[in-house]
Design a protein around this motif. Structure first.
Motif, short mmCIF file in Angstrom:
data_model
loop_
_atom_site.label_atom_id
_atom_site.label_comp_id
_atom_site.label_asym_id
_atom_site.label_seq_id
_atom_site.Cartn_x
_atom_site.Cartn_y
_atom_site.Cartn_z
N VAL A 1 0.91 -0.93 0.06
CA VAL A 1 -0.14 -0.06 -0.18
C VAL A 1 0.89 1.14 0.11
O VAL A 1 1.25 1.88 0.96
CB VAL A 1 -0.90 -0.13 1.44
N GLU B 1 -8.79 2.63 -0.09
CA GLU B 1 -7.99 3.07 0.97
C GLU B 1 -8.90 3.15 2.21
O GLU B 1 -8.45 2.92 3.10
CB GLU B 1 -7.41 4.59 0.55
N GLY C 1 -4.57 -5.05 -0.50
CA GLY C 1 -3.47 -4.02 -1.12
C GLY C 1 -3.38 -4.23 -2.44
O GLY C 1 -4.43 -3.97 -3.24
#
Length: 185
Positions: free
Chosen positions: A12, A30, A112
């Motif tokens: 990430v 996110e 991710g």
């Protein structure tokens, strides 16, 4: 779910906002990922961050590039492990498996970047190593890809295909709300 379950955010990093990555799917990745981090931290459960430390010249993920940094809100906190890798799988050339076994982890939850590359490869290996594997699909994203014949395969199609393949053989695929409901139950 118990403390034998670890959360593994994969790659990430800011570098995926630089060229040549291109258009991505899932603009909510996110938000979902931060919710997962908060849930794990609240419970004090094992959390191991994976960072791609590219060895490729010019890569936006090289350790000497600003893109190697974690995205806002995904920075590890004091005491949280960071596993650096230079290939798609977080298990190759790292001590991730050893760390998980020392923690007594039998279940790994992953999310991710990118669904089709590092998340998928790491999930497949986790399953092959005997871990119960969960991939949080709505907390992942990937990119449009050249199909090799002059066209483009949309990131949404790539993500759907990879999550389906993982679900069929290697992992349980859940969304964030579903996983958090299981945790709260």
């Amino acid at each position: 779910m118990t403390a034998t379950i670890a959360l593994i955010p994969i790659d990430v990093q800011r570098g995926f906002d630089y060229p040549p990555w291109g258009r991505r799917n899932n603009p909510h990745m996110e938000d979902h990922g931060r919710r997962l981090l908060a849930a794990w931290r609240e419970r004090g459960w094992p959390l191991l961050h994976v960072r791609h430390d590219s060895v490729q010249a010019g890569s936006s993920l090289r350790p000497d590039h600003p893109g190697n940094a974690f995205r806002d809100g995904f920075e590890p906190r004091a005491g949280e492990a960071v596993v650096g890798k230079s290939v798609n799988s977080a298990f190759i050339g790292t001590d991730l498996d050893l760390r998980l076994r020392r923690l007594g982890v039998d279940t790994v939850v992953m999310f991710g970047v990118s669904t089709d590359m590092c998340v998928s490869t790491t999930a497949r290996m986790a399953s092959n190593l005997g871990y119960r594997t969960i991939v949080v699909g709505d907390a992942c994203f990937c990119f449009d890809l050249d199909d090799g014949a002059g066209g483009t395969i949309a990131a949404e199609a790539i993500s759907a295909a990879h999550l389906a393949t993982l679900r069929a053989e290697f992992a349980q695929v859940m969304d964030t709300a579903e996983l958090l409901a299981h945790i709260d139950a």
